[in-house]
Design a protein around this motif. Structure first.
Motif, PDB file in Angstrom:
ATOM      1  N   ALA A 261       0.819  -1.217   0.000  1.00 33.58           N
ATOM      2  CA  ALA A 261       0.000   0.000   0.000  1.00 33.58           C
ATOM      3  C   ALA A 261       0.852   1.265   0.000  1.00 33.58           C
ATOM      4  CB  ALA A 261      -0.922  -0.005   1.222  1.00 33.58           C
ATOM      5  N   GLN A 262       1.985   1.208   0.676  1.00 33.03           N
ATOM      6  CA  GLN A 262       2.834   2.395   0.809  1.00 33.03           C
ATOM      7  C   GLN A 262       3.983   2.422  -0.200  1.00 33.03           C
ATOM      8  OE1 GLN A 262       3.251   3.557   5.253  1.00 33.03           O
ATOM      9  NE2 GLN A 262       2.716   1.365   5.288  1.00 33.03           N
ATOM     10  N   ARG A 263       3.889   1.562  -1.225  1.00 35.23           N
ATOM     11  CA  ARG A 263       4.842   1.533  -2.333  1.00 35.23           C
ATOM     12  C   ARG A 263       6.256   1.153  -1.891  1.00 35.23           C
ATOM     13  NH1 ARG A 263       0.306   1.865  -3.775  1.00 35.23           N
ATOM     14  NH2 ARG A 263      -0.536   3.180  -5.452  1.00 35.23           N
ATOM     15  N   ARG A 264       6.351   0.451  -0.757  1.00 38.45           N
ATOM     16  CA  ARG A 264       7.645  -0.123  -0.408  1.00 38.45           C
ATOM     17  C   ARG A 264       7.873  -1.423  -1.178  1.00 38.45           C
ATOM     18  NH1 ARG A 264       6.313   1.766   5.174  1.00 38.45           N
ATOM     19  NH2 ARG A 264       5.404  -0.277   5.581  1.00 38.45           N
ATOM     20  N   ILE A 265       6.779  -2.021  -1.629  1.00 39.82           N
ATOM     21  CA  ILE A 265       6.840  -3.164  -2.549  1.00 39.82           C
ATOM     22  C   ILE A 265       5.981  -2.809  -3.751  1.00 39.82           C
ATOM     23  CG2 ILE A 265       6.207  -5.576  -2.924  1.00 39.82           C
ATOM     24  CD1 ILE A 265       6.805  -6.143  -0.008  1.00 39.82           C
ATOM     25  N   ILE A 266       6.582  -2.858  -4.932  1.00 44.53           N
ATOM     26  CA  ILE A 266       5.873  -2.496  -6.167  1.00 44.53           C
ATOM     27  C   ILE A 266       5.957  -3.675  -7.135  1.00 44.53           C
ATOM     28  CG2 ILE A 266       5.821  -0.924  -8.136  1.00 44.53           C
ATOM     29  CD1 ILE A 266       7.087   1.212  -6.363  1.00 44.53           C
ATOM     30  N   PRO A 267       4.820  -4.237  -7.555  1.00 45.49           N
ATOM     31  CA  PRO A 267       4.850  -5.308  -8.557  1.00 45.49           C
ATOM     32  C   PRO A 267       5.279  -4.762  -9.908  1.00 45.49           C
ATOM     33  CG  PRO A 267       2.585  -4.695  -8.028  1.00 45.49           C
ATOM     34  CD  PRO A 267       3.452  -3.934  -7.082  1.00 45.49           C
ATOM     35  N   LEU A 268       6.218  -5.445 -10.541  1.00 44.18           N
ATOM     36  CA  LEU A 268       6.777  -4.983 -11.818  1.00 44.18           C
ATOM     37  C   LEU A 268       6.171  -5.687 -13.016  1.00 44.18           C
ATOM     38  CD1 LEU A 268      10.556  -4.858 -10.780  1.00 44.18           C
ATOM     39  CD2 LEU A 268       8.939  -2.939 -10.936  1.00 44.18           C
ATOM     40  N   GLY A 269       5.728  -6.932 -12.826  1.00 43.73           N
ATOM     41  CA  GLY A 269       5.197  -7.695 -13.944  1.00 43.73           C
ATOM     42  C   GLY A 269       5.763  -9.101 -13.950  1.00 43.73           C
ATOM     43  N   ASP A 270       5.362  -9.872 -14.955  1.00 43.79           N
ATOM     44  CA  ASP A 270       5.776 -11.268 -15.060  1.00 43.79           C
ATOM     45  C   ASP A 270       7.115 -11.390 -15.785  1.00 43.79           C
ATOM     46  OD1 ASP A 270       3.367 -11.823 -13.920  1.00 43.79           O
ATOM     47  OD2 ASP A 270       2.401 -12.501 -15.773  1.00 43.79           O
ATOM     48  N   SER A 271       7.811 -12.477 -15.506  1.00 47.83           N
ATOM     49  CA  SER A 271       9.023 -12.796 -16.246  1.00 47.83           C
ATOM     50  C   SER A 271       8.671 -13.185 -17.675  1.00 47.83           C
ATOM     51  CB  SER A 271       9.765 -13.946 -15.574  1.00 47.83           C
ATOM     52  OG  SER A 271       8.996 -15.140 -15.632  1.00 47.83           O
ATOM     53  N   THR A 272       9.598 -12.940 -18.570  1.00 45.89           N
ATOM     54  CA  THR A 272       9.438 -13.441 -19.938  1.00 45.89           C
ATOM     55  C   THR A 272       9.717 -14.928 -19.985  1.00 45.89           C
ATOM     56  OG1 THR A 272      10.115 -11.291 -20.808  1.00 45.89           O
ATOM     57  CG2 THR A 272      10.242 -13.174 -22.317  1.00 45.89           C
ATOM     58  N   ASP A 273      10.674 -15.365 -19.178  1.00 50.51           N
ATOM     59  CA  ASP A 273      11.082 -16.770 -19.176  1.00 50.51           C
ATOM     60  C   ASP A 273      10.067 -17.634 -18.436  1.00 50.51           C
ATOM     61  OD1 ASP A 273      13.325 -15.868 -20.442  1.00 50.51           O
ATOM     62  OD2 ASP A 273      14.657 -16.110 -18.712  1.00 50.51           O
ATOM     63  N   ALA A 274      10.006 -18.902 -18.835  1.00 51.14           N
ATOM     64  CA  ALA A 274       9.180 -19.895 -18.153  1.00 51.14           C
ATOM     65  C   ALA A 274      10.075 -20.788 -17.302  1.00 51.14           C
ATOM     66  CB  ALA A 274       8.408 -20.730 -19.169  1.00 51.14           C
ATOM     67  N   TYR A 275       9.515 -21.283 -16.210  1.00 52.58           N
ATOM     68  CA  TYR A 275      10.251 -22.112 -15.260  1.00 52.58           C
ATOM     69  C   TYR A 275       9.458 -23.378 -14.958  1.00 52.58           C
ATOM     70  CZ  TYR A 275      13.151 -18.000 -14.234  1.00 52.58           C
ATOM     71  OH  TYR A 275      14.010 -16.926 -14.329  1.00 52.58           O
ATOM     72  N   LEU A 276      10.181 -24.428 -14.580  1.00 50.44           N
ATOM     73  CA  LEU A 276       9.558 -25.650 -14.078  1.00 50.44           C
ATOM     74  C   LEU A 276      10.047 -25.898 -12.656  1.00 50.44           C
ATOM     75  CD1 LEU A 276       9.690 -28.255 -17.010  1.00 50.44           C
ATOM     76  CD2 LEU A 276       7.649 -27.219 -15.998  1.00 50.44           C
ATOM     77  N   PRO A 277       9.140 -26.356 -11.777  1.00 55.90           N
ATOM     78  CA  PRO A 277       9.558 -26.647 -10.404  1.00 55.90           C
ATOM     79  C   PRO A 277      10.242 -27.999 -10.305  1.00 55.90           C
ATOM     80  CG  PRO A 277       7.228 -27.097 -10.641  1.00 55.90           C
ATOM     81  CD  PRO A 277       7.696 -26.537 -11.965  1.00 55.90           C
ATOM     82  N   GLY A 278      11.229 -28.102  -9.400  1.00 60.37           N
ATOM     83  CA  GLY A 278      11.809 -29.394  -9.065  1.00 60.37           C
ATOM     84  C   GLY A 278      10.999 -30.063  -7.973  1.00 60.37           C
ATOM     85  N   GLN A 279      11.518 -31.168  -7.448  1.00 56.74           N
ATOM     86  CA  GLN A 279      10.781 -31.923  -6.449  1.00 56.74           C
ATOM     87  C   GLN A 279      10.565 -31.136  -5.162  1.00 56.74           C
ATOM     88  OE1 GLN A 279       9.244 -35.148  -6.389  1.00 56.74           O
ATOM     89  NE2 GLN A 279       9.337 -34.659  -8.566  1.00 56.74           N
ATOM     90  N   SER A 280      11.417 -30.157  -4.879  1.00 53.45           N
ATOM     91  CA  SER A 280      11.216 -29.347  -3.682  1.00 53.45           C
ATOM     92  C   SER A 280      10.098 -28.323  -3.865  1.00 53.45           C
ATOM     93  CB  SER A 280      12.514 -28.622  -3.314  1.00 53.45           C
ATOM     94  OG  SER A 280      12.805 -27.612  -4.259  1.00 53.45           O
ATOM     95  N   ILE A 281       9.608 -28.161  -5.087  1.00 58.41           N
ATOM     96  CA  ILE A 281       8.539 -27.243  -5.490  1.00 58.41           C
ATOM     97  C   ILE A 281       9.019 -25.790  -5.488  1.00 58.41           C
ATOM     98  CG2 ILE A 281       6.163 -26.442  -5.120  1.00 58.41           C
ATOM     99  CD1 ILE A 281       5.507 -29.021  -3.781  1.00 58.41           C
ATOM    100  N   ARG A 282       9.757 -25.369  -4.469  1.00 60.18           N
ATOM    101  CA  ARG A 282      10.135 -23.962  -4.360  1.00 60.18           C
ATOM    102  C   ARG A 282      11.361 -23.600  -5.196  1.00 60.18           C
ATOM    103  NH1 ARG A 282      12.731 -23.680   1.783  1.00 60.18           N
ATOM    104  NH2 ARG A 282      13.989 -25.557   1.569  1.00 60.18           N
ATOM    105  N   THR A 283      12.094 -24.581  -5.720  1.00 53.85           N
ATOM    106  CA  THR A 283      13.232 -24.281  -6.586  1.00 53.85           C
ATOM    107  C   THR A 283      12.800 -24.427  -8.037  1.00 53.85           C
ATOM    108  OG1 THR A 283      14.849 -24.984  -4.939  1.00 53.85           O
ATOM    109  CG2 THR A 283      15.582 -24.892  -7.224  1.00 53.85           C
ATOM    110  N   MET A 284      12.984 -23.362  -8.797  1.00 59.63           N
ATOM    111  CA  MET A 284      12.489 -23.289 -10.169  1.00 59.63           C
ATOM    112  C   MET A 284      13.670 -23.252 -11.144  1.00 59.63           C
ATOM    113  SD  MET A 284       9.294 -22.955  -9.187  1.00 59.63           S
ATOM    114  CE  MET A 284       8.376 -22.454 -10.642  1.00 59.63           C
ATOM    115  N   ALA A 285      13.570 -24.051 -12.199  1.00 60.91           N
ATOM    116  CA  ALA A 285      14.605 -24.093 -13.233  1.00 60.91           C
ATOM    117  C   ALA A 285      14.090 -23.401 -14.489  1.00 60.91           C
ATOM    118  CB  ALA A 285      14.995 -25.533 -13.542  1.00 60.91           C
ATOM    119  N   ASN A 286      14.923 -22.562 -15.076  1.00 58.67           N
ATOM    120  CA  ASN A 286      14.552 -21.812 -16.263  1.00 58.67           C
ATOM    121  C   ASN A 286      14.559 -22.744 -17.475  1.00 58.67           C
ATOM    122  OD1 ASN A 286      14.577 -19.984 -18.528  1.00 58.67           O
ATOM    123  ND2 ASN A 286      15.270 -18.366 -17.148  1.00 58.67           N
ATOM    124  N   VAL A 287      13.411 -22.883 -18.130  1.00 61.86           N
ATOM    125  CA  VAL A 287      13.333 -23.744 -19.314  1.00 61.86           C
ATOM    126  C   VAL A 287      13.354 -22.933 -20.602  1.00 61.86           C
ATOM    127  CG1 VAL A 287      12.228 -25.688 -18.173  1.00 61.86           C
ATOM    128  CG2 VAL A 287      10.796 -23.854 -19.073  1.00 61.86           C
TER     129      VAL A 287
END
Length: 601
Positions: A261-287
């Motif tokens: 709300a106070q613009r300390r965090i500003i969303p910029l948009g989505d990445s152009t690149d696509a990622y796939l999650p590994g088995q840990s789910i939270r680690t993403m590999a750029n495909v």
């Protein structure tokens, strides 16, 4: 988040697949819970066993004794006996893992709240397993040609844990969109976080601008900068960081609503690149551009024992631990030249502390680890052109027709099983033993953190290691070879007794993987379990003979001791820790011992 890839429809699960998934998980639960001394199996003769529950029911089954005192339970042999309405005992084939959990609850010594929550994890795991069985899947012959990232989407989760796909916090739609088995490409959201909240860190050769230039093309950087200009914000006053789209929607916009709300965090948009999650789910590999970094991102879900955030001390410490390990280990000619071991460095990070909750004493850690990232070198950026890199865990994969991946690779190599296994043991164990004995350092070398590089004939040739910060431990004894350590104002290297350092190798490699790999090799390669363990022991002894100057360390980190402590992950979840909302991740404590198959005799 709008996606280029629509979420697949809920898969139809057949009753037969549901029963089969249950039957296999029931067998796993019986084997693992007896192994961890949560239940007691009584031998009945001719390979038969029974478990008597305090609820008045008995489960009987056939099992093959394995290493460390484990019972490999035959899923088709399990029967359930209970007292009928007329007072007679009625035995029938058993398949219902959920019913077994409820009947075993009082014997396990847990409470109704824990059992109900664990039921959720077990049911979620069964849903994924049954869907996979309903729709079949690629054979091991077909997945042999896949790259590291794509292969991860075919794996089935942590071997030691019964409820290994619990994912509390994910909806059914979230699982179909973000879980690795769904193989749905994800575009990451990027945020600009004010420097009053966020801090970038990198290894000495990496600046903040270097990382952004590597991860985002010029057009995307210009697009994001224009967002900040349009908001009247100084682009240099913010740290840019990716965030998982689920986390942005379910955690960041809620817990950090004041900052947004106070613009300390500003969303910029989505990445152009696509990622796939590994088995840990939270680690993403750029495909899209595989040579770009893997990205480790917090997720406020509970999966395999802990909330899957990233502690601030990990984001802060990752680059310095990587820098130290590289300087130490890359300068070791045995590791770098002979073994050609690859350390996938965690080279840069962003840390974001919650401006309010970080000031609350003993705040549960799940609320403090919601934003930040770690960039890690990718396999694609480090492997040779003709090299196949696969997780150590993938060797245990069995396809829908019952063929194992390890047998497929051995057949493809053209080697005798004993020769291939010896190459595997040398490739995997020798670098780990060298780091353990020479430096008093261990990683957390479980099946997802250790990767094997294979040549064009699928013969193991070298080891890849990842997940350093918080998973790398050093002995608290004096080890001159380590030299100056990176701890300064922040303590980034856990120091442990040599027996605990050794236990990381014992539990993650021998108990956690070889315990399952040995019977697979016996059943599908005709290589006896006794010969398997003898070959492992010979690998350790050959290392001892090659480096006699380390004799004192061989005793200090004794891998050949007759008994090793038993650390039960399933027991910890159901009996010890349960689902208490803790301020810190907790340490495991031993419960009894296992006989060590590497001991003499």
């Amino acid at each position: 988040m709008p996606s280029d890839h629509p979420v697949p429809a809920l898969p139809d699960v057949t009753p037969a697949a549901w029963r089969e998934a249950n039957r296999r998980l029931l067998a796993k639960a019986l084997g693992e819970w007896c192994f961890e001394d949560m239940l007691h199996a009584v031998e009945t003769g001719d390979g038969g066993y029974r478990v008597d529950l305090s609820s008045g029911t008995t489960y009987a089954f056939d099992a093959t004794p394995g290493a460390f005192g484990w019972l490999q339970v035959d899923p088709r042999s399990i029967t359930h006996t209970a007292t009928g309405m007329l007072g007679n005992e009625v035995a029938e084939p058993a398949w219902d893992a959920l019913q077994f959990l409820l009947e075993a609850a009082s014997t396990l010594g847990s409470d109704p709240s824990t059992i109900a929550t664990y039921f959720t994890e077990l049911s979620a795991t069964l849903a994924v397993d049954a869907a996979r069985m309903t729709h079949g899947g690629d054979t091991v012959a077909r997945i042999r040609s896949l790259g590291h990232t794509e292969l991860e989407c075919h794996m089935t989760g942590h071997n030691l844990l019964v409820a290994n796909k619990g994912r509390i916090g994910f909806s059914a739609t979230d699982v179909r969109r973000y879980a690795p088995e769904s193989a749905q490409p994800v575009r990451l959201q990027w945020l600009a976080v004010h420097r009053g909240l966020a801090e970038f860190r990198g290894t000495s050769e990496l600046s903040e601008r270097d990382v952004l230039a590597r991860e985002l093309d010029e057009e995307t950087r210009a697009r994001f900068t224009s967002v900040l200009d349009g908001a009247g914000a100084d682009p240099d006053g913010y740290v840019w960081t990716p965030v998982h789209p689920w986390q942005w929607d379910n955690a960041v916009q809620i817990l950090h609503a004041a900052d947004v709300a106070q613009r300390r965090i500003i969303p910029l948009g989505d990445s152009t690149d696509a990622y796939l999650p590994g088995q840990s789910i939270r680690t993403m590999a750029n495909v899209s551009v595989p040579e770009r970094y893997d990205v480790k991102l917090p997720l406020k879900i509970l999966n395999t024992l802990v909330w899957r955030g990233i502690p601030p001390h990990c984001t802060m410490g990752a680059p310095v631990v990587t820098q130290w390990l590289r300087g130490l280990l890359d300068a070791d000619p045995f590791l770098s030249d002979e073994c050609r071991t690859v350390f996938l460095g965690e080279v840069a990070s962003v840390t974001v502390r919650h401006p309010y909750l970080s000031k609350l004493d003993d705040a549960p850690y799940q609320h403090l680890e919601t934003l930040g990232c770690i960039w890690r070198e990718s396999v694609s950026a480090r492997k040779d052109p003709d090299e196949h890199v696969r997780t150590f865990a993938s060797l245990l994969h069995v396809d829908s027709v019952g063929d194992s991946f390890v047998a497929e690779l051995v057949r493809a190599s053209g080697l005798d099983p004993q020769d291939w296994l010896r190459r595997l043991f040398d490739t995997l164990l020798v670098p780990l033993l060298h780091v353990l004995y020479r430096y008093g350092i261990t990683f957390n070398p479980h099946g997802q953190n250790t990767l094997i590089g294979y040549d064009e004939n699928h013969i193991p040739v070298r080891l890849y290691l990842k997940d350093f910060v918080d998973d790398v431990c050093v002995s608290f004894t004096d080890v001159p070879e380590r030299g100056p350590e990176p701890d300064g104002h922040d303590h980034v290297l856990p120091r442990k007794h040599p027996s605990i350092i050794r236990q990381h190798v014992m539990d993650q490699v021998f108990v956690g993987h070889f315990r399952y790999l040995a019977p697979l090799c016996a059943a599908q390669l005709g290589f006896p379990e006794k010969s398997f363990w003898q070959l492992v022991r010979e690998t350790v002894l050959d290392f001892h003979q090659r480096f006699p100057e380390l004799t004192a360390r061989f005793a200090e980190y004794d891998l050949l001791t007759p008994e090793i402590p038993r650390y039960g992950l399933n027991r910890d979840r159901i009996v010890v820790t349960r689902y208490t909302d803790r301020a810190l991740r907790h340490a495991l404590y031993p419960n009894g011992t296992h006989p060590n198959p590497l001991a003499a005799g």
